[in-house]
Design an enzyme around this catalytic site. Structure first.
Site, mmCIF file in Angstrom:
data_model
loop_
_atom_site.group_PDB
_atom_site.id
_atom_site.type_symbol
_atom_site.label_atom_id
_atom_site.label_comp_id
_atom_site.label_asym_id
_atom_site.label_seq_id
_atom_site.Cartn_x
_atom_site.Cartn_y
_atom_site.Cartn_z
ATOM 1 N N ARG A 32 0.835 -1.206 0.000
ATOM 2 C CA ARG A 32 0.000 0.000 0.000
ATOM 3 C C ARG A 32 0.865 1.249 0.000
ATOM 4 O O ARG A 32 2.042 1.230 0.380
ATOM 5 C CB ARG A 32 -0.932 0.045 1.209
ATOM 6 C CG ARG A 32 -0.232 0.138 2.575
ATOM 7 C CD ARG A 32 -0.183 1.517 3.175
ATOM 8 N NE ARG A 32 0.632 1.583 4.364
ATOM 9 C CZ ARG A 32 1.920 1.880 4.367
ATOM 10 N NH1 ARG A 32 2.560 2.134 3.245
ATOM 11 N NH2 ARG A 32 2.611 1.917 5.503
ATOM 12 N N GLU A 38 -0.353 10.000 8.679
ATOM 13 C CA GLU A 38 0.754 9.157 9.145
ATOM 14 C C GLU A 38 0.834 9.149 10.665
ATOM 15 O O GLU A 38 0.745 10.196 11.303
ATOM 16 C CB GLU A 38 2.052 9.684 8.534
ATOM 17 C CG GLU A 38 2.960 8.615 7.985
ATOM 18 C CD GLU A 38 2.352 7.845 6.818
ATOM 19 O OE1 GLU A 38 1.800 6.756 7.072
ATOM 20 O OE2 GLU A 38 2.446 8.311 5.679
ATOM 21 N N HIS A 39 0.989 7.940 11.204
ATOM 22 C CA HIS A 39 1.062 7.722 12.658
ATOM 23 C C HIS A 39 -0.210 8.213 13.365
ATOM 24 O O HIS A 39 -0.166 8.635 14.515
ATOM 25 C CB HIS A 39 2.314 8.379 13.256
ATOM 26 C CG HIS A 39 3.568 7.628 12.899
ATOM 27 N ND1 HIS A 39 4.182 6.741 13.739
ATOM 28 C CD2 HIS A 39 4.288 7.605 11.748
ATOM 29 C CE1 HIS A 39 5.250 6.223 13.149
ATOM 30 N NE2 HIS A 39 5.326 6.732 11.925
ATOM 31 N N ASP A 41 -3.061 6.154 12.933
ATOM 32 C CA ASP A 41 -3.939 4.979 13.104
ATOM 33 C C ASP A 41 -3.975 4.477 14.545
ATOM 34 O O ASP A 41 -5.037 4.188 15.085
ATOM 35 C CB ASP A 41 -3.638 3.850 12.090
ATOM 36 C CG ASP A 41 -2.213 3.309 12.106
ATOM 37 O OD1 ASP A 41 -1.359 3.866 12.836
ATOM 38 O OD2 ASP A 41 -1.956 2.329 11.382
ATOM 39 N N SER A 132 4.563 -1.531 3.059
ATOM 40 C CA SER A 132 3.834 -2.622 3.709
ATOM 41 C C SER A 132 4.074 -3.992 3.106
ATOM 42 O O SER A 132 3.132 -4.761 2.884
ATOM 43 C CB SER A 132 2.330 -2.345 3.715
ATOM 44 O OG SER A 132 2.066 -1.291 4.561
ATOM 45 N N SER A 133 5.334 -4.307 2.875
ATOM 46 C CA SER A 133 5.638 -5.659 2.397
ATOM 47 C C SER A 133 5.208 -6.686 3.452
ATOM 48 O O SER A 133 4.691 -7.754 3.101
ATOM 49 C CB SER A 133 7.122 -5.792 2.087
ATOM 50 O OG SER A 133 7.893 -5.320 3.170
ATOM 51 N N ASP A 178 -2.246 -0.831 7.524
ATOM 52 C CA ASP A 178 -1.652 -1.608 6.435
ATOM 53 C C ASP A 178 -2.451 -2.879 6.148
ATOM 54 O O ASP A 178 -2.706 -3.222 4.987
ATOM 55 C CB ASP A 178 -0.200 -1.977 6.794
ATOM 56 C CG ASP A 178 0.619 -0.761 7.171
ATOM 57 O OD1 ASP A 178 0.172 0.361 6.895
ATOM 58 O OD2 ASP A 178 1.709 -0.935 7.750
ATOM 59 N N TYR A 228 9.528 3.470 16.495
ATOM 60 C CA TYR A 228 8.074 3.374 16.361
ATOM 61 C C TYR A 228 7.388 3.212 17.726
ATOM 62 O O TYR A 228 6.503 4.010 18.074
ATOM 63 C CB TYR A 228 7.726 2.234 15.400
ATOM 64 C CG TYR A 228 6.273 2.167 14.999
ATOM 65 C CD1 TYR A 228 5.824 2.782 13.837
ATOM 66 C CD2 TYR A 228 5.332 1.504 15.784
ATOM 67 C CE1 TYR A 228 4.491 2.727 13.459
ATOM 68 C CE2 TYR A 228 4.004 1.451 15.431
ATOM 69 C CZ TYR A 228 3.588 2.067 14.262
ATOM 70 O OH TYR A 228 2.257 2.014 13.901
#
Ligand code: GLA
Length: 393
Positions: A32, A38-39, A41, A132-133, A178, A228
């Site tokens: 995605r 960003e940050h 969620d 988002s692998s 994600d 994170y």
């Protein structure tokens, strides 16, 4: 960029060569890009991602007389064996297959009977680039298991159990963005997700005149690895200092009114700025969804630049290379806006670009970025793609 069909066919060829049969089950789940938000969620806020035309694909078939499943990764060129009988425990050390083991375990706990099987995994989602692998791997595994068990999970439950796999087995306390977009993305739409209600709203993202350009800075700085979780903690502390359950519940007025409370804390200034990022980013995300619906590209672009500045100064998750990339991109004709996308400290930028200018932008940005950093970036344009599915069904 390979399409899903060719990923399926290369994985099926490897499967047939290794196991002497054709695979029976197939799953694909996309990476995605987050347009903005960003940050936010894990603060119960708003995010605005879309699935990209890059997928993790798994092909598989039953295995006789085995209680575990073999996953062969074409990228790693090796196999991992994971428990399918519900006996797995979170690992002490995270390995590449921990995401797989965690998802298998959680799907088992959700009540699906998983037969012993063998699988081949292939992906063209760049690893560790903020696209988002890992979520695409988790969601591909869950989608494969739905096929193998002959039973569908509720899509929200599916996304949540993939997130839980990442928390417990990969030790990454991520939010829900994600896994949601990889599981539930739709072709031609971006997803405005209210992370509190968990109700997605699909917004058309299919204008032929404007393209989404992803540029990988090809740098990844993990300073201590705790960046994170540190941000999460600072956000929780900021919410507590303001007396609200989550930062979603705060506004700038409240933040300002509580300035003195923050000032008493040793990390008060940091927490104040983290909160300011989240509060303003939530507002920008809602504004962007509206601007995008109205196709007000210039306004969308302004919001993206503001988001980047806020990530740089208040949330402190960008890095010099990514700042250069956004700066260089912003100076090109035909670019509406640009910002870093994903967790941060490197990885990719996302830009909205006039489709006619896309090749010129890629060429010029690549040259300038390389001149300033000595690093060659990689770039590709993408449409909003389809979420996880079983390619052969
Ligand atoms: C990572 C996490 C997401 C989200 C982003 C930042 O991608 O997995 O849940 O927090 O960072 O927006």
């Amino acid at each position: 960029m390979a399409d899903v069909e060719s990923l399926v066919s290369s994985a099926a060829t490897v499967y047939a060569r290794k196991y002497g049969k054709e695979p029976q089950w197939f799953a694909a789940a996309p990476g995605r890009v987050n347009l903005i938000g960003e940050h936010t969620d894990y603060n119960d806020g708003f995010v605005f991602p879309m699935a990209i035309e890059r997928y993790t694909v798994i092909v598989a078939g039953p295995a006789e007389a085995e209680t575990d499943a073999e996953f062969y990764s074409m990228y790693k060129n090796k196999s991992a064996f994971v428990q399918v009988d519900g006996s797995a425990k979170p690992p002490l050390h995270v390995a590449w297959f921990s995401y797989i083991q965690g998802t298998v375990q959680n799907v088992f706990e959700a009540g699906l009977t998983i037969p012993p099987f063998r699988a081949v995994v292939v992906s063209d989602v760049p690893l560790g680039g903020g696209l988002s692998s890992s979520a695409s791997l988790e969601v591909a595994v869950a989608t494969l298991l739905e096929s193998a068990a002959g039973k569908k999970l509720d899509p929200v439950e599916k996304a949540l159990l993939c997130q839980k796999a990442e928390h417990l087995y990969a030790k990454m306390p991520c939010g829900i963005m994600d896994q949601f977009i990889s599981a539930m993305g739709e072709k031609g739409f971006a997803m405005l997700l209210d992370c509190r209600s968990k109700v997605p709203k699909m917004i058309p993202m299919d204008s032929p005149n404007v393209s989404v350009l992803i540029i990988n800075s090809n740098v990844k700085h993990t300073l201590t690895g705790s960046e994170y979780p540190d941000r999460r903690r600072q956000c929780e502390k900021a919410a507590a200092l303001m007396g609200v359950p989550m930062l979603r519940d705060a506004d700038l007025e409240l933040l300002q009114a509580k300035k003195e409370v923050f000032d008493k804390e040793i990390d008060g200034d940091i927490c104040f700025r983290r909160a300011r990022h989240v509060i303003t980013e939530n507002a920008r995300t809602l504004a962007m969804a509206e601007a995008l619906t109205e196709k007000e590209w210039k306004h969308c672009g302004e919001l993206m630049y503001e988001s980047h500045a806020s990530m740089k100064d208040d949330f402190e998750i960008t890095c010099p290379e990514v700042d250069i990339l956004v700066d260089v991109t912003s100076k090109q004709k035909g670019v509406f806006g640009s910002r870093m996308t994903g967790g941060g400290f490197g990885g990719c930028t996302v830009s909205l670009v006039d489709t006619d200018k896309i090749n010129d932008v890629i060429e010029s940005v690549s040259q300038r970025y390389e001149r300033q950093t000595g690093i060659l970036p990689t770039a590709f344009a993408t449409q909003a793609a389809r979420g996880a599915y079983c390619p052969k069904e």
